[in-house]
Design an enzyme around this catalytic site. Structure first.
Site, PDB file in Angstrom:
ATOM      1  CB  SER A  21      -0.962   0.006   1.191  1.00 33.74           C
ATOM      2  OG  SER A  21      -1.865  -1.051   1.064  1.00 33.74           O
ATOM      3  CE  LYS A  71      -8.427  -6.066   5.511  1.00 28.86           C
ATOM      4  NZ  LYS A  71      -8.775  -6.710   4.255  1.00 28.86           N
ATOM      5  CG  ASN A  92     -10.602  -1.814   3.185  1.00 25.07           C
ATOM      6  OD1 ASN A  92     -11.479  -0.952   3.320  1.00 25.07           O
ATOM      7  ND2 ASN A  92     -10.169  -2.171   1.994  1.00 25.07           N
ATOM      8  CG  ASP A 107     -11.107  -5.478   0.624  1.00 21.79           C
ATOM      9  OD1 ASP A 107     -10.218  -4.844   0.039  1.00 21.79           O
ATOM     10  OD2 ASP A 107     -10.899  -6.092   1.691  1.00 21.79           O
ATOM     11  N   GLY A 131     -13.417 -20.890  -0.899  1.00 17.62           N
ATOM     12  CA  GLY A 131     -12.928 -20.358   0.379  1.00 17.62           C
ATOM     13  C   GLY A 131     -13.995 -19.547   1.085  1.00 17.62           C
ATOM     14  CG  ASN A 132     -15.233 -20.914   4.536  1.00 19.85           C
ATOM     15  OD1 ASN A 132     -14.914 -21.961   3.949  1.00 19.85           O
ATOM     16  ND2 ASN A 132     -14.963 -20.722   5.799  1.00 19.85           N
ATOM     17  N   GLY A 134     -11.951 -14.075   5.191  1.00 18.42           N
ATOM     18  CA  GLY A 134     -12.256 -12.644   5.189  1.00 18.42           C
ATOM     19  C   GLY A 134     -12.530 -12.097   3.793  1.00 18.42           C
ATOM     20  CG  LEU A 229      -9.788 -11.963  -4.237  1.00 16.01           C
ATOM     21  CD1 LEU A 229     -10.696 -12.197  -5.415  1.00 16.01           C
ATOM     22  CD2 LEU A 229     -10.506 -12.256  -2.943  1.00 16.01           C
ATOM     23  N   GLY A 252      -5.802 -10.606  -9.225  1.00 13.98           N
ATOM     24  CA  GLY A 252      -6.087  -9.829  -8.017  1.00 13.98           C
ATOM     25  C   GLY A 252      -5.467  -8.447  -7.976  1.00 13.98           C
TER      26      GLY A 252
HETATM   27  P1  NAP Z   1      -8.386 -15.935   5.261  1.00  8.69           P
HETATM   28  O1  NAP Z   1      -9.357 -15.096   6.018  1.00  8.69           O
HETATM   29  O2  NAP Z   1      -7.307 -16.648   5.990  1.00  8.69           O
HETATM   30  O3  NAP Z   1      -9.265 -17.027   4.434  1.00  8.69           O
HETATM   31  C1  NAP Z   1      -8.671 -18.010   3.640  1.00  8.69           C
HETATM   32  C2  NAP Z   1      -9.729 -19.051   3.225  1.00  8.69           C
HETATM   33  O4  NAP Z   1      -9.075 -19.995   2.399  1.00  8.69           O
HETATM   34  C3  NAP Z   1     -10.339 -19.806   4.391  1.00  8.69           C
HETATM   35  O5  NAP Z   1     -11.683 -20.107   4.125  1.00  8.69           O
HETATM   36  C4  NAP Z   1      -9.529 -21.099   4.417  1.00  8.69           C
HETATM   37  O6  NAP Z   1     -10.251 -22.229   4.862  1.00  8.69           O
HETATM   38  C5  NAP Z   1      -9.238 -21.307   2.940  1.00  8.69           C
HETATM   39  N1  NAP Z   1      -8.004 -22.064   2.757  1.00  8.69           N
HETATM   40  C6  NAP Z   1      -6.760 -21.786   3.226  1.00  8.69           C
HETATM   41  N2  NAP Z   1      -5.878 -22.714   2.811  1.00  8.69           N
HETATM   42  C7  NAP Z   1      -6.586 -23.615   2.074  1.00  8.69           C
HETATM   43  C8  NAP Z   1      -6.238 -24.808   1.398  1.00  8.69           C
HETATM   44  N3  NAP Z   1      -4.974 -25.282   1.389  1.00  8.69           N
HETATM   45  N4  NAP Z   1      -7.208 -25.475   0.740  1.00  8.69           N
HETATM   46  C9  NAP Z   1      -8.478 -25.040   0.746  1.00  8.69           C
HETATM   47  N5  NAP Z   1      -8.869 -23.912   1.384  1.00  8.69           N
HETATM   48  C10 NAP Z   1      -7.934 -23.212   2.038  1.00  8.69           C
HETATM   49  O7  NAP Z   1      -7.630 -15.090   4.136  1.00  8.69           O
HETATM   50  P2  NAP Z   1      -8.233 -13.830   3.311  1.00  8.69           P
HETATM   51  O8  NAP Z   1      -7.922 -12.566   4.026  1.00  8.69           O
HETATM   52  O9  NAP Z   1      -9.632 -14.160   2.989  1.00  8.69           O
HETATM   53  O10 NAP Z   1      -7.304 -13.844   2.005  1.00  8.69           O
HETATM   54  C11 NAP Z   1      -7.387 -14.912   1.081  1.00  8.69           C
HETATM   55  C12 NAP Z   1      -6.574 -14.610  -0.182  1.00  8.69           C
HETATM   56  O11 NAP Z   1      -7.091 -13.473  -0.853  1.00  8.69           O
HETATM   57  C13 NAP Z   1      -5.091 -14.318   0.074  1.00  8.69           C
HETATM   58  O12 NAP Z   1      -4.343 -14.910  -0.945  1.00  8.69           O
HETATM   59  C14 NAP Z   1      -5.017 -12.800  -0.035  1.00  8.69           C
HETATM   60  O13 NAP Z   1      -3.737 -12.348  -0.454  1.00  8.69           O
HETATM   61  C15 NAP Z   1      -6.053 -12.547  -1.116  1.00  8.69           C
HETATM   62  N6  NAP Z   1      -6.625 -11.180  -1.060  1.00  8.69           N
HETATM   63  C16 NAP Z   1      -6.429 -10.350  -2.131  1.00  8.69           C
HETATM   64  C17 NAP Z   1      -6.967  -9.079  -2.118  1.00  8.69           C
HETATM   65  C18 NAP Z   1      -6.754  -8.180  -3.299  1.00  8.69           C
HETATM   66  O14 NAP Z   1      -6.961  -6.950  -3.167  1.00  8.69           O
HETATM   67  N7  NAP Z   1      -6.395  -8.686  -4.445  1.00  8.69           N
HETATM   68  C19 NAP Z   1      -7.717  -8.635  -1.019  1.00  8.69           C
HETATM   69  C20 NAP Z   1      -7.898  -9.513   0.066  1.00  8.69           C
HETATM   70  C21 NAP Z   1      -7.343 -10.798   0.036  1.00  8.69           C
HETATM   71  P3  NAP Z   1     -10.619 -22.501   6.404  1.00  8.69           P
HETATM   72  O15 NAP Z   1     -11.802 -21.617   6.692  1.00  8.69           O
HETATM   73  O16 NAP Z   1     -10.954 -23.918   6.446  1.00  8.69           O
HETATM   74  O17 NAP Z   1      -9.396 -22.144   7.188  1.00  8.69           O
END
Ligand code: NAP
Length: 289
Positions: A21, A71, A92, A107, A131-132, A134, A229, A252
């Site tokens: 950022s 957050k 955010n 977001d 995925g479920n 944030g 993403l 993303g």
């Molecule tokens: P988070 O809250 O940790 O959520 C991750 C999700 O992925 C959870 O539901 C988790 O499952 C699941 N997961 C993790 N490892 C896995 C695996 N090996 N197999 C299957 N499912 C898996 O993370 P987040 O903040 O949502 O971020 C997720 C991704 O989005 C990251 O890569 C981040 O860099 C990206 N992102 C990008 C932006 C952008 O502006 N482009 C913005 C936000 C996030 P469980 O619930 O079972 O743990």
């Protein structure tokens, strides 16, 4: 030159060293020729309340971004929280107002920007979200805003999935979603118009991984939109597979740029130089690779 009148912006997180950022926002500030600076601020979870009180005491501190792990925790410390941030359950972007600190979440705007560019009709569309966590919350809100006919969420933990589904039923922005195990994905994917990866699977350094196995990818319809993403690497293995299958791909990086641009607009009330912000990130990601 930094001086007494310089406005202060920043990003709070812990750790904060790898945040992109500052690069993006300072490039925009320089382009606009503003007397302002955006700094990374390392704030440990136990110090969050003290940090916010300290920022409030500084007249020239106008706002800040919020990243992991603050957050959700910041919400009770704010005087106002926007409807969208309440629905997502995460803030955010925080701005100083006459009443104190106002929190919102950009977001959803970031996620939607590349999809809204083509002005499509989403009323017949089936969205599948992998995925479920944030980020999936912003994607669900985004799919609801687009008007998708059905929203399906795939996760690996039944308890987390049920909690996720219930939270949307009881939300200020109610959304009816269906939840699924990964075993159901190959069938589900064959009806998808939009497939979004919100898991970290495939993110640098594990660039050879993909959330989709061969059976699932083979069922992705030609012309569907595959959206990852993740922005490092760019494109991910998932997007490469989807493109070979005839899907339209979205990475993303644009979400990152557009959520930042939306925040900058709130803080500075100026049209953000989106191209400059995008280029600064592309350059930085090349340096890091
Ligand atoms: P988070 O809250 O940790 O959520 C991750 C999700 O992925 C959870 O539901 C988790 O499952 C699941 N997961 C993790 N490892 C896995 C695996 N090996 N197999 C299957 N499912 C898996 O993370 P987040 O903040 O949502 O971020 C997720 C991704 O989005 C990251 O890569 C981040 O860099 C990206 N992102 C990008 C932006 C952008 O502006 N482009 C913005 C936000 C996030 P469980 O619930 O079972 O743990």
């Amino acid at each position: 030159m930094i001086q007494g009148t310089t406005k202060l912006l920043g990003v709070i997180g812990h750790p904060i060293g790898h945040s992109l950022s500052p690069v993006m926002h300072n490039a925009a500030i320089a382009h606009l020729g503003l007397d302002c600076v955006y700094v990374p601020l390392s704030v440990a979870p136990e110090d969050l309340e003290k940090a916010i009180a300290g920022f409030a005491a500084m007249d020239n501190f106008v706002g800040f971004s919020v990243t992991i792990p603050h957050k959700q925790a910041i919400i009770p410390l704010l005087s106002e929280v926007s409807d969208i941030a309440q629905a997502i359950g995460a803030v955010n972007t925080v701005t100083k107002t006459d009443k104190g600190w106002m929190g919102t979440n950009t977001d959803v705007e970031g996620f939607l920007a590349p999809l809204e560019a083509d002005q499509g009709d989403w009323s017949q569309s089936l969205a599948v979200i992998l995925g479920n966590g944030g980020a999936a919350r912003a994607v669900v809100a985004g799919c609801k805003k687009l008007g998708c006919a059905q929203i399906h969420v795939v996760g690996r933990n039944r308890e987390n999935l049920t909690a996720f589904q219930n939270s949307w039923r009881n939300s200020s922005l109610p959304v009816e979603i269906s939840t699924h195990s990964w075993e159901e994905l190959p069938n589900l994917i064959s009806q998808a118009s939009l497939l979004v990866n919100t898991t970290p699977v495939g993110m640098y350094p594990k660039v050879d991984e993909s959330p989709l196995d061969a059976e699932a990818i083979a069922n992705l319809p030609e012309g569907a939109i595959a959206y990852d993403l993740i922005y490092k690497p760019n494109p991910t293995r998932f997007l490469q597979q989807a493109q070979r299958q005839g899907a339209i791909i979205v990475d993303g990086l644009e979400m990152l740029v557009q959520q930042g641009a939306a925040a900058l607009k709130i803080w500075l009330n100026r049209e953000p130089p989106v191209d400059v912000m995008r280029q600064s990130l592309q350059k930085q990601l090349k340096i890091e690779n």
